[in-house]
Design a protein around this motif. Structure first.
Motif, short mmCIF file in Angstrom:
data_model
loop_
_atom_site.label_atom_id
_atom_site.label_comp_id
_atom_site.label_asym_id
_atom_site.label_seq_id
_atom_site.Cartn_x
_atom_site.Cartn_y
_atom_site.Cartn_z
N MET A 190 0.98 -0.95 -0.02
CA MET A 190 -0.11 -0.20 0.17
C MET A 190 1.07 1.87 0.18
SD MET A 190 -2.47 1.39 2.47
CE MET A 190 -1.74 0.92 4.70
N ARG A 191 0.59 2.22 -1.05
CA ARG A 191 1.37 3.56 -0.74
C ARG A 191 -0.10 4.75 -0.39
NH1 ARG A 191 5.78 4.38 0.50
NH2 ARG A 191 5.85 5.74 -0.46
N ILE A 192 -0.13 5.02 0.56
CA ILE A 192 0.14 6.65 0.49
C ILE A 192 0.52 7.73 0.10
CG2 ILE A 192 -1.60 7.18 2.75
CD1 ILE A 192 -2.02 4.84 4.06
N SER A 193 -0.47 8.24 -0.65
CA SER A 193 0.11 9.54 -0.71
C SER A 193 0.10 10.83 0.47
CB SER A 193 -0.43 10.17 -2.35
OG SER A 193 -1.47 10.26 -1.86
N LYS A 194 0.33 11.71 0.05
CA LYS A 194 0.36 12.84 1.24
C LYS A 194 -1.18 13.58 0.69
CE LYS A 194 4.89 14.99 2.22
NZ LYS A 194 4.53 15.13 3.74
N VAL A 242 -3.18 14.83 15.05
CA VAL A 242 -1.70 15.48 14.13
C VAL A 242 -0.21 15.57 14.92
CG1 VAL A 242 -1.09 17.52 12.59
CG2 VAL A 242 -3.44 16.55 12.40
N ASN A 243 -0.21 15.71 15.80
CA ASN A 243 0.81 15.33 16.28
C ASN A 243 2.15 13.77 16.86
OD1 ASN A 243 1.12 18.25 16.48
ND2 ASN A 243 0.19 18.53 18.79
N THR A 244 0.58 13.04 16.82
CA THR A 244 0.90 11.82 16.93
C THR A 244 1.50 11.06 15.58
OG1 THR A 244 -0.37 11.26 18.86
CG2 THR A 244 0.36 9.50 18.13
N TYR A 245 0.56 11.10 15.26
CA TYR A 245 0.75 11.10 13.01
C TYR A 245 2.34 11.43 13.41
CZ TYR A 245 0.91 12.45 8.80
OH TYR A 245 1.26 12.96 6.94
N LYS A 246 2.83 12.91 13.90
CA LYS A 246 3.90 13.85 12.87
C LYS A 246 5.09 13.40 13.54
CE LYS A 246 2.63 18.32 11.75
NZ LYS A 246 2.35 19.85 12.25
N ASN A 247 4.72 12.93 15.08
CA ASN A 247 5.53 12.31 15.45
C ASN A 247 5.74 10.41 15.31
OD1 ASN A 247 6.50 14.53 17.75
ND2 ASN A 247 4.43 13.27 19.12
N ALA A 248 4.67 9.87 15.11
CA ALA A 248 5.57 8.42 14.61
C ALA A 248 5.84 8.70 13.09
CB ALA A 248 4.00 7.75 13.97
N LEU A 249 5.70 9.61 11.86
CA LEU A 249 6.61 9.78 11.07
C LEU A 249 8.11 10.08 11.39
CD1 LEU A 249 4.22 11.99 8.65
CD2 LEU A 249 5.25 10.35 7.73
N ASN A 291 6.07 -1.60 8.13
CA ASN A 291 4.38 -0.58 7.07
C ASN A 291 4.96 0.50 7.35
OD1 ASN A 291 2.82 -0.14 5.73
ND2 ASN A 291 2.03 -2.43 5.88
N ARG A 292 5.37 1.23 7.29
CA ARG A 292 5.06 3.14 7.29
C ARG A 292 4.15 3.55 7.00
NH1 ARG A 292 7.63 7.54 4.35
NH2 ARG A 292 8.08 9.19 6.38
N GLU A 293 3.16 3.23 5.98
CA GLU A 293 1.94 3.25 5.73
C GLU A 293 0.92 3.43 7.04
OE1 GLU A 293 3.56 2.12 3.72
OE2 GLU A 293 4.64 3.40 2.20
N VAL A 294 1.29 2.02 7.37
CA VAL A 294 0.03 1.46 8.49
C VAL A 294 0.52 2.07 9.74
CG1 VAL A 294 -0.94 -0.32 9.64
CG2 VAL A 294 -0.71 -1.37 7.53
N THR A 295 1.59 2.04 9.76
CA THR A 295 1.46 2.95 11.68
C THR A 295 1.47 4.28 11.16
OG1 THR A 295 3.85 1.57 11.30
CG2 THR A 295 3.67 3.24 12.60
N VAL A 296 1.60 5.00 9.86
CA VAL A 296 1.23 6.86 10.33
C VAL A 296 -0.73 6.79 10.25
CG1 VAL A 296 3.48 7.82 9.45
CG2 VAL A 296 1.86 7.62 7.80
N LEU A 297 -0.38 5.66 9.38
CA LEU A 297 -2.34 5.71 9.60
C LEU A 297 -3.14 5.27 10.51
CD1 LEU A 297 -3.41 4.37 6.30
CD2 LEU A 297 -4.42 6.70 6.97
N ALA A 298 -2.49 4.44 11.56
CA ALA A 298 -2.93 3.70 12.67
C ALA A 298 -3.05 5.14 13.89
CB ALA A 298 -2.27 2.97 13.54
N ALA A 299 -1.33 6.16 13.91
CA ALA A 299 -1.49 7.07 14.93
C ALA A 299 -2.41 8.11 14.42
CB ALA A 299 0.81 8.14 14.12
N VAL A 349 -4.29 -1.26 10.83
CA VAL A 349 -4.05 -0.57 11.09
C VAL A 349 -5.57 -0.36 12.49
CG1 VAL A 349 -5.48 2.25 10.88
CG2 VAL A 349 -3.92 1.17 9.44
N CYS A 350 -6.53 -0.94 12.48
CA CYS A 350 -6.64 -1.51 14.11
C CYS A 350 -6.59 -2.08 14.75
CB CYS A 350 -8.53 -2.16 13.23
SG CYS A 350 -9.95 -0.97 12.54
N ARG A 351 -6.04 -2.72 14.64
CA ARG A 351 -5.36 -3.69 16.02
C ARG A 351 -4.06 -3.14 16.61
NH1 ARG A 351 -1.47 -7.11 12.77
NH2 ARG A 351 0.02 -5.24 13.60
N ILE A 352 -3.81 -2.07 15.74
CA ILE A 352 -2.40 -0.76 16.25
C ILE A 352 -3.28 0.14 17.17
CG2 ILE A 352 -1.10 0.31 15.57
CD1 ILE A 352 -0.29 -0.70 13.64
#
Length: 140
Positions: free
Chosen positions: A1-5, A36-43, A54-62, A101-104
């Motif tokens: 999965m590729r998640i674009s900006k 949003v802050n948690t998302y940025k920290n996860a990035l 899996n970076r995409e799943v990680t940032v979506l979950a964050a 994502v749901c599991r995370i």
């Protein structure tokens, strides 16, 4: 999965719009910034981690880790599942990726890191980092 900006920005806008409808001031005013802050920290953490994940799943979950607070603050990790499913299905994200994502999200509050995936650890750490800050992490 590729998640674009572009896709991430669309999801962020949808979250913001949904949060604005909340009658709870804390949810309306603070939750969006925390997500949003948690998302940025996860990035940032995700970029520094050398282990394969899996970076995409990680940032979506964050980005979605506390979205269940729209329904319930007590068990928000559980109530997030239907919200996440509904939201991510709109963007044709694979069901197995949505499940990850749901599991995370479900496990993000679990303080015991034993048995956690690297993605779960990143989201947990990114969340903690926003809650207590860098100095708080150093002191703990």
């Amino acid at each position: 999965m590729r998640i674009s900006k572009k896709l991430l920005n669309e999801i962020i806008k949808k979250i913001k719009k949904r949060l604005r409808k909340s009658k709870n001031l804390r949810i309306r005013n603070l939750l969006f910034y925390h997500l949003v802050n948690t998302y940025k920290n996860a990035l940032l953490i995700s970029e520094k981690i050398r282990k394969k994940h899996n970076r995409e799943v990680t940032v979506l979950a964050a980005l979605l880790h506390d979205i269940g607070q729209l329904k319930s603050c007590k068990n928000h990790a559980e109530t997030a599942r239907p919200i996440i499913n509904r939201l991510l299905r709109q963007y044709e994200i694979e069901p197995e990726e949505i499940e990850k994502v749901c599991r995370i999200v479900k496990n993000h509050m679990n303080k015991a890191c034993k048995g956690k995936t690297i993605e779960e650890r990143i989201v947990h750490d990114a969340d903690e980092l926003d809650h207590i800050g860098v100095i708080g992490l150093i002191r703990s």
